[in-house]
Design a protein around this motif. Structure first.
Motif, PDB file in Angstrom:
ATOM      1  N   LEU A 122     -39.705 -17.889  48.266  1.00  0.00           N
ATOM      2  CA  LEU A 122     -40.453 -19.144  48.190  1.00  0.00           C
ATOM      3  C   LEU A 122     -41.463 -19.288  49.326  1.00  0.00           C
ATOM      4  CD1 LEU A 122     -37.609 -21.673  47.246  1.00  0.00           C
ATOM      5  CD2 LEU A 122     -39.280 -20.567  45.734  1.00  0.00           C
ATOM      6  N   ILE A 123     -41.398 -18.395  50.301  1.00  0.00           N
ATOM      7  CA  ILE A 123     -42.355 -18.439  51.411  1.00  0.00           C
ATOM      8  C   ILE A 123     -43.553 -17.552  51.105  1.00  0.00           C
ATOM      9  CG2 ILE A 123     -42.730 -17.937  53.858  1.00  0.00           C
ATOM     10  CD1 ILE A 123     -39.792 -18.616  54.346  1.00  0.00           C
ATOM     11  N   GLY A 124     -43.290 -16.303  50.736  1.00  0.00           N
ATOM     12  CA  GLY A 124     -44.377 -15.388  50.414  1.00  0.00           C
ATOM     13  C   GLY A 124     -45.095 -14.888  51.654  1.00  0.00           C
ATOM     14  N   LYS A 125     -46.089 -14.057  51.444  1.00  0.00           N
ATOM     15  CA  LYS A 125     -46.860 -13.479  52.538  1.00  0.00           C
ATOM     16  C   LYS A 125     -47.635 -14.563  53.275  1.00  0.00           C
ATOM     17  CE  LYS A 125     -50.355  -9.990  53.641  1.00  0.00           C
ATOM     18  NZ  LYS A 125     -51.292  -8.978  53.078  1.00  0.00           N
ATOM     19  N   HIS A 126     -47.358 -14.678  54.569  1.00  0.00           N
ATOM     20  CA  HIS A 126     -48.031 -15.673  55.413  1.00  0.00           C
ATOM     21  C   HIS A 126     -47.917 -17.088  54.847  1.00  0.00           C
ATOM     22  CE1 HIS A 126     -49.308 -12.297  57.643  1.00  0.00           C
ATOM     23  NE2 HIS A 126     -50.417 -12.021  56.973  1.00  0.00           N
ATOM     24  N   GLY A 127     -46.846 -17.363  54.094  1.00  0.00           N
ATOM     25  CA  GLY A 127     -46.625 -18.716  53.596  1.00  0.00           C
ATOM     26  C   GLY A 127     -47.465 -19.102  52.402  1.00  0.00           C
ATOM     27  N   GLN A 128     -48.096 -18.123  51.740  1.00  0.00           N
ATOM     28  CA  GLN A 128     -48.988 -18.455  50.625  1.00  0.00           C
ATOM     29  C   GLN A 128     -48.227 -19.079  49.448  1.00  0.00           C
ATOM     30  OE1 GLN A 128     -50.995 -14.778  49.789  1.00  0.00           O
ATOM     31  NE2 GLN A 128     -52.406 -14.967  51.501  1.00  0.00           N
ATOM     32  N   THR A 129     -47.036 -18.531  49.141  1.00  0.00           N
ATOM     33  CA  THR A 129     -46.252 -19.095  48.038  1.00  0.00           C
ATOM     34  C   THR A 129     -45.763 -20.500  48.393  1.00  0.00           C
ATOM     35  OG1 THR A 129     -45.527 -16.869  47.441  1.00  0.00           O
ATOM     36  CG2 THR A 129     -44.283 -18.709  46.514  1.00  0.00           C
ATOM     37  N   LEU A 130     -45.345 -20.688  49.642  1.00  0.00           N
ATOM     38  CA  LEU A 130     -44.887 -22.007  50.086  1.00  0.00           C
ATOM     39  C   LEU A 130     -46.018 -23.021  49.994  1.00  0.00           C
ATOM     40  CD1 LEU A 130     -42.539 -23.633  51.312  1.00  0.00           C
ATOM     41  CD2 LEU A 130     -43.351 -22.942  53.578  1.00  0.00           C
ATOM     42  N   ASP A 131     -47.224 -22.627  50.371  1.00  0.00           N
ATOM     43  CA  ASP A 131     -48.379 -23.530  50.279  1.00  0.00           C
ATOM     44  C   ASP A 131     -48.675 -23.898  48.826  1.00  0.00           C
ATOM     45  OD1 ASP A 131     -48.740 -23.591  53.011  1.00  0.00           O
ATOM     46  OD2 ASP A 131     -50.245 -21.997  53.034  1.00  0.00           O
ATOM     47  N   SER A 132     -48.550 -22.922  47.916  1.00  0.00           N
ATOM     48  CA  SER A 132     -48.793 -23.199  46.497  1.00  0.00           C
ATOM     49  C   SER A 132     -47.747 -24.162  45.950  1.00  0.00           C
ATOM     50  CB  SER A 132     -48.763 -21.886  45.695  1.00  0.00           C
ATOM     51  OG  SER A 132     -49.810 -21.029  46.090  1.00  0.00           O
ATOM     52  N   LEU A 133     -46.495 -23.949  46.341  1.00  0.00           N
ATOM     53  CA  LEU A 133     -45.419 -24.829  45.898  1.00  0.00           C
ATOM     54  C   LEU A 133     -45.643 -26.250  46.415  1.00  0.00           C
ATOM     55  CD1 LEU A 133     -42.681 -24.910  44.424  1.00  0.00           C
ATOM     56  CD2 LEU A 133     -41.593 -24.425  46.612  1.00  0.00           C
ATOM     57  N   GLN A 134     -46.068 -26.363  47.661  1.00  0.00           N
ATOM     58  CA  GLN A 134     -46.346 -27.673  48.248  1.00  0.00           C
ATOM     59  C   GLN A 134     -47.511 -28.353  47.532  1.00  0.00           C
ATOM     60  OE1 GLN A 134     -46.241 -28.318  52.651  1.00  0.00           O
ATOM     61  NE2 GLN A 134     -48.431 -28.666  52.428  1.00  0.00           N
ATOM     62  N   TYR A 135     -48.549 -27.592  47.219  1.00  0.00           N
ATOM     63  CA  TYR A 135     -49.712 -28.139  46.520  1.00  0.00           C
ATOM     64  C   TYR A 135     -49.313 -28.727  45.171  1.00  0.00           C
ATOM     65  CZ  TYR A 135     -54.072 -28.103  43.817  1.00  0.00           C
ATOM     66  OH  TYR A 135     -55.123 -28.447  43.008  1.00  0.00           O
ATOM     67  N   LEU A 136     -48.495 -27.983  44.415  1.00  0.00           N
ATOM     68  CA  LEU A 136     -48.095 -28.459  43.095  1.00  0.00           C
ATOM     69  C   LEU A 136     -47.136 -29.640  43.182  1.00  0.00           C
ATOM     70  CD1 LEU A 136     -47.700 -25.108  41.148  1.00  0.00           C
ATOM     71  CD2 LEU A 136     -49.545 -26.763  41.002  1.00  0.00           C
ATOM     72  N   ALA A 137     -46.287 -29.657  44.208  1.00  0.00           N
ATOM     73  CA  ALA A 137     -45.392 -30.803  44.402  1.00  0.00           C
ATOM     74  C   ALA A 137     -46.202 -32.065  44.673  1.00  0.00           C
ATOM     75  CB  ALA A 137     -44.424 -30.531  45.552  1.00  0.00           C
TER      76      ALA A 137
END
Length: 250
Positions: free
Chosen positions: A130-145
């Motif tokens: 859920l974190i991904g490379k350099h937090g990219q997946t986490l940022d995407s998850l936060q954006y959609l939330a």
């Protein structure tokens, strides 16, 4: 003048329907071009991008709308029901739980508050996905939330921050150290250093880390989503002159 607007949706057809509803016309009365095709994103669950189109109403459509009775144009639009911050926050949490259920992840969500907004701290095993490379997946998850929390809301929008195992604070410390090392290198070699593309928040961390450094200046360059920070030494190394250039001066 023809009326032009941009619209987005999960598909091109959905974006077109949105635009037609806003213009109050049917498909035969507009021309449109696709600006960006939709993408599914990570596992087809998050990180994707919606379709974006640019729609232009034909002249005949504008004439038809202008000839409609004035009472229709002046009719007030119905205001949607007010949604509290608690309801917005619950929307975001419900969205996250749906995502985790689809991914078969056992995740505990602890709510808190930060200076930036409502903090969702995710707890569980093997959450690196859920974190991904350099937090990219986490940022995407936060954006959609945030999209889920603020759906249909134009004012008093909630700000949702998602963190896992204090990743964001650790990433900030890493970027601050990186900024210092690269500033020293830029001064040592006398040349600009271009960092890898970062989101706006991480670029701000780099700028803030070096704002008191009198030896370098920083600025952002490039276009989203490939925008990056440049660290430039204030004293540049002069290029070595060739022998022919020196003889010309003698």
């Amino acid at each position: 003048m023809a009326e032009v607007l941009e619209a987005s949706g999960k598909t091109v057809d959905a974006a077109l329907e949105t635009a037609l509803a806003q213009l109050g016309v049917d498909a035969s009365q507009v021309d449109y071009e696709v600006i960006e095709q939709p993408s599914r994103g990570f596992f087809g669950l998050f990180g994707g991008k919606p379709a974006r189109i640019r729609v232009t109403a034909k002249a005949s459509a504008a004439v038809c709308r202008e000839s409609e009775p004035a009472v229709q144009a002046e009719a007030p639009a119905a205001a949607g029901p007010a949604i509290s911050l608690a309801e917005q926050t619950q929307r975001a949490e419900d969205f996250l739980r749906d995502v985790f259920a689809a991914m078969k992840l056992d995740v505990k969500i602890e709510r808190g508050e930060s200076e930036e907004g409502i903090l969702f701290h995710l707890i569980g095993d093997h959450l690196g996905i859920l974190i991904g490379k350099h937090g990219q997946t986490l940022d995407s998850l936060q954006y959609l939330a945030n999209l889920a929390a603020n759906r249909g809301i134009s004012e008093n929008r909630a700000r949702i921050i998602i963190d896992i195992e204090d990743y964001r604070s650790r990433r900030e410390e890493t970027l601050q150290r990186l900024a210092g090392h690269l500033a020293d290198k830029a001064c040592r070699i006398g040349e600009e250093i271009h960092l890898e593309p970062m989101n706006r928040h991480e670029r701000k961390i780099i700028h803030m880390a070096l704002q008191e450094n009198r030896r370098v200046l920083t600025y952002s360059a490039g276009d989203e989503p490939r925008r990056y920070v440049v660290i430039a030494p204030k004293r540049r190394r002069r290029p070595r002159r060739r022998d022919s250039e020196r003889r010309d001066e003698e």
